[in-house]
Design an enzyme around this catalytic site. Structure first.
Site, short mmCIF file in Angstrom:
data_model
loop_
_atom_site.label_atom_id
_atom_site.label_comp_id
_atom_site.label_asym_id
_atom_site.label_seq_id
_atom_site.Cartn_x
_atom_site.Cartn_y
_atom_site.Cartn_z
N ASP A 140 6.45 -28.67 66.69
CA ASP A 140 6.72 -27.33 66.19
C ASP A 140 7.43 -26.52 67.26
O ASP A 140 7.24 -26.74 68.46
CB ASP A 140 5.42 -26.63 65.81
CG ASP A 140 4.76 -27.24 64.58
OD1 ASP A 140 5.46 -27.95 63.83
OD2 ASP A 140 3.56 -27.01 64.38
N LYS A 141 8.22 -25.56 66.83
CA LYS A 141 8.99 -24.74 67.76
C LYS A 141 8.11 -24.11 68.83
O LYS A 141 8.46 -24.09 70.02
CB LYS A 141 9.73 -23.64 66.99
CG LYS A 141 10.60 -22.74 67.86
CD LYS A 141 11.33 -21.69 67.03
CE LYS A 141 12.16 -20.78 67.91
NZ LYS A 141 12.88 -19.75 67.11
#
Length: 305
Positions: A140-141
């Site tokens: 995930d970012k």
């Protein structure tokens, strides 16, 4: 004709030539190599030879090269700078099959409608320069830590198969608000992901969603009802650890999707870090154990490591 190889990362000779001359077929390349119409550093070469910066590819003047050049791609300064960081600052491991980087939080793994810069877009620049990188998995970012990148097609296939066969073990560190009832345990749920929607937990017996399994272990009690927990995902569903932390009653600090208002004072960063990856020796003939240093906000504010 002499071609000076300028790729910062080694690449197969045949793939390098195809990038320069897209109309070249594999058969034509291999025939030219057998007949020594194409050599590397004045030596006969195989199509699988890996060439790198400093090598010289010699092409006989009588060999008819296709004249069509590859499309000129345009890369931003940010993508070029990120590409350099991937091969220097972020790099923590490299061999003939893969590289491993310590991805910082806030950097997307792949692009999207609202994402202008990502690991994937920087890899496209490196591939344009002659590398053959392929993303193996994603983070995930806002998650930091270990990210594996295959260096060639065969390694990519092996790593994808290894993930499916559970030959890759990943562990994450998370700072949570609250703690589970048990200090050590397992979480099982179904996670449903519909197109364009946020993943959500569904009943374990429901036909909707896919089974998600996570092991966890409480490592340390911190101040302000915060705890350091180690998570080991058995499956790889989207947002799995974040959803399972919430299901345990201890959401991850800084998680703006599955957290709560009580942890907002700590929410400048999401405290989830991919700390360790262990690759079985069955994948590449040797066990590879990798560890990514915790980001500063873990060590400065909560955890002494």
């Amino acid at each position: 004709m002499i071609i000076d190889v300028n790729t910062p990362i080694s690449s197969r000779l045949d793939k390098y030539l195809k990038r320069l001359y897209p109309l070249l077929t594999q058969g034509v390349i291999e025939k030219a190599l057998r007949q020594k119409q194409i050599t590397v550093n004045s030596q006969k070469a195989e199509a699988s030879l890996r060439v790198k910066g400093g090598d010289k590819i010699f092409i006989n003047d009588k060999f008819n090269l296709p004249v069509k050049q590859p499309e000129k791609l345009v890369f931003t300064d940010a993508e070029i700078k990120l590409a350099k960081k991937i091969t220097t600052d972020y790099l923590i491991y490299e061999d003939d099959n893969l590289i491993a980087i310590n991805k910082p939080a806030g950097l997307a793994t792949q692009g999207g409608s609202k994402i202008n810069l990502s690991i994937d877009s920087a890899l496209k620049y490196l591939n344009y320069k002659g590398a053959d990188f392929k993303l193996v998995h994603r983070l995930d970012k806002e998650t930091s830590g270990l990210l594996l990148i295959a260096k060639n097609y065969l390694s990519n296939v092996k790593l994808h198969d290894a993930f499916k066969e559970k030959l890759v073990v990943k562990t994450y560190f998370a700072v949570t608000y609250g703690k589970p009832i048990k200090n050590v345990g397992e979480v099982r749920s179904n996670i449903e992901k519909s197109k364009g929607s946020t993943p959500k937990i569904t009943d374990i017996y429901s036909e909707n969603g896919k089974l998600a399994i996570t092991y966890y272990k409480l490592l340390k009690s911190l101040d302000n009802n915060l705890f350091l927990i180690e998570f080991t995902p058995v499956t790889g569903r989207m947002h799995q650890l974040r959803l399972h932390a919430k299901l345990l009653g201890c959401p991850i600090v800084g998680d703006d999707k599955y957290g709560n208002k009580e942890i907002m004072p700590y929410s400048k960063y999401m405290f989830l870090h991919a700390n360790n990856i262990c690759l079985s020796e069955k994948i590449f003939g040797k066990e590879i154990n990798l560890e990514a240093k915790l980001p500063f906000y873990f060590t400065d504010k909560f955890v002494e490591c």
